[in-house]
Design an enzyme around this catalytic site. Structure first.
Site, PDB file in Angstrom:
ATOM      1  N   HIS A   2      35.632  31.214  29.779  1.00 16.10           N
ATOM      2  CA  HIS A   2      36.303  32.024  31.641  1.00 16.10           C
ATOM      3  C   HIS A   2      34.907  33.207  31.323  1.00 16.10           C
ATOM      4  O   HIS A   2      33.846  33.304  32.889  1.00 16.10           O
ATOM      5  CB  HIS A   2      37.304  32.617  31.121  1.00 16.10           C
ATOM      6  CG  HIS A   2      37.640  33.658  32.457  1.00 16.10           C
ATOM      7  ND1 HIS A   2      37.801  33.589  32.951  1.00 16.10           N
ATOM      8  CD2 HIS A   2      37.562  35.044  32.055  1.00 16.10           C
ATOM      9  CE1 HIS A   2      38.222  34.173  34.150  1.00 16.10           C
ATOM     10  NE2 HIS A   2      38.211  35.082  33.523  1.00 16.10           N
TER      11      HIS A   2
ATOM     12  N   TYR B 129      46.421  43.684  40.542  1.00 16.06           N
ATOM     13  CA  TYR B 129      47.108  43.022  40.212  1.00 16.06           C
ATOM     14  C   TYR B 129      48.890  42.579  40.823  1.00 16.06           C
ATOM     15  O   TYR B 129      49.419  42.657  41.697  1.00 16.06           O
ATOM     16  CB  TYR B 129      47.975  41.879  38.940  1.00 16.06           C
ATOM     17  CG  TYR B 129      46.035  41.772  37.729  1.00 16.06           C
ATOM     18  CD1 TYR B 129      46.521  40.542  37.931  1.00 16.06           C
ATOM     19  CD2 TYR B 129      45.846  42.419  37.691  1.00 16.06           C
ATOM     20  CE1 TYR B 129      45.090  39.648  37.504  1.00 16.06           C
ATOM     21  CE2 TYR B 129      44.482  41.685  36.349  1.00 16.06           C
ATOM     22  CZ  TYR B 129      43.908  40.356  36.472  1.00 16.06           C
ATOM     23  OH  TYR B 129      43.752  40.247  36.279  1.00 16.06           O
TER      24      TYR B 129
ATOM     25  N   ASP C 243      35.550  36.126  38.360  1.00 12.09           N
ATOM     26  CA  ASP C 243      37.571  36.463  37.942  1.00 12.09           C
ATOM     27  C   ASP C 243      37.459  36.894  39.757  1.00 12.09           C
ATOM     28  O   ASP C 243      37.132  36.246  40.386  1.00 12.09           O
ATOM     29  CB  ASP C 243      37.087  36.978  37.221  1.00 12.09           C
ATOM     30  CG  ASP C 243      38.656  37.489  36.254  1.00 12.09           C
ATOM     31  OD1 ASP C 243      39.340  36.320  35.418  1.00 12.09           O
ATOM     32  OD2 ASP C 243      39.085  38.592  36.673  1.00 12.09           O
TER      33      ASP C 243
END
Length: 277
Positions: A252, A196, A98
């Site tokens: 994921h 982010y 990730d």
């Protein structure tokens, strides 16, 4: 298992140091933690490797600066280089999942001489990801990043809905319960969400050459709800070294849900060959 700390850029950063042998740097993603690698690390130790698992910037109270500019890729990667310097490790095997996968790509591009091999789980090469935004539906899969740019509200919404979101995204119940407890307060999410927010800051330094010259295995789950096939397939165009692309019938959360196959693929890469001295 030893929990130690090191200092960098005025921050105190913890890391877990376990096992003996060649060192493997394991980089977690969002919203994960050091324990997300437990199943993988145990298998690497049994195979004769040492694992280093940093609790990265923003994920620990001793290293959560308030400004989003403190979470640029450059800042995050230099934390990792500082850890290698602290431990006097000239070269390590690098593994990332990730967000940790993005850092793994960046570390291998910036300091390839420090990376003996590279295994990336889920996250495509950064330039493949950029390409996919205009050549596939990846922008739709990544739309949540735009929502994370807002101040304060994302922390509250994520904390409130994290359990259901993780279960819906396919994470197993045990790890879901642990991470939900870890991030139950909105304040604990500001650091991770600032990763982010820093993505869209202007004038960030870029690597001169986006090609990857470190022997690499890239592993992608065909049912990953966040990362689509286009970028996964395109990644090969950016690796100019021994490369293996593995597609799993999985989602994921590969380190948590599939630790056996994940560890085996990491071991296969490390044994298959590493970057030249």
């Amino acid at each position: 298992m030893t929990i130690s700390t090191y200092r960098h850029a005025g921050l105190t950063l913890p890391y877990q140091d376990s096992g003996r042998g060649e060192a493997v740097l394991l980089l977690h993603g969002f919203p994960e933690d050091v324990a997300s690698w437990t199943g993988v690390a145990a298998r690497l130790h049994a195979a004769g490797y040492r694992t280093l698992i940093p609790a990265m910037r923003g994920y620990t109270a001793t290293a959560t600066p308030p400004s989003r500019r403190a979470y640029t890729i450059d800042a995050l990667v230099t934390d990792l280089i500082a850890l290698l310097d602290h431990l006097k490790l000239r070269r390590v095997h690098v593994v990332g999942h990730d967000w940790g996968g993005l850092l793994a790509w960046e570390l291998a591009m910036r300091v390839p001489h420090r990376c003996q091999s590279l295994t990336v789980l889920g996250t495509p090469h950064p330039q493949a990801m950029v390409w996919s935004y205009t050549h596939s539906t990846q922008l739709l899969h990544s739309a949540y990043i735009g929502g994370f740019q807002l101040p304060h509200w994302p922390e509250r919404l994520v904390a409130r809905g994290l359990h259901d979101w993780l279960i819906k995204a396919g994470l197993n119940p045990a790890d879901t319960a642990r991470l939900t407890a870890t991030f139950r307060h909105p304040a604990t999410l500001t650091g991770p969400l600032n990763w982010y927010r820093a993505l869209l800051l202007p004038h960030q330094p870029k690597v001169a050459d986006s090609k990857l010259y470190v022997p690499t295995t890239y592993v992608w789950g065909r049912h990953d709800p966040f990362l689509g096939r286009a970028a996964a397939t395109k990644t090969a165009a950016f690796v100019a070294a021994d490369y293996r692309f593995v597609v799993l019938n999985a989602g994921h959360w590969l380190p948590e849900n599939r630790p056996e196959v994940t560890a085996q693929l990491i071991l296969d890469r490390m044994r298959r060959g590493s970057a030249a001295h």
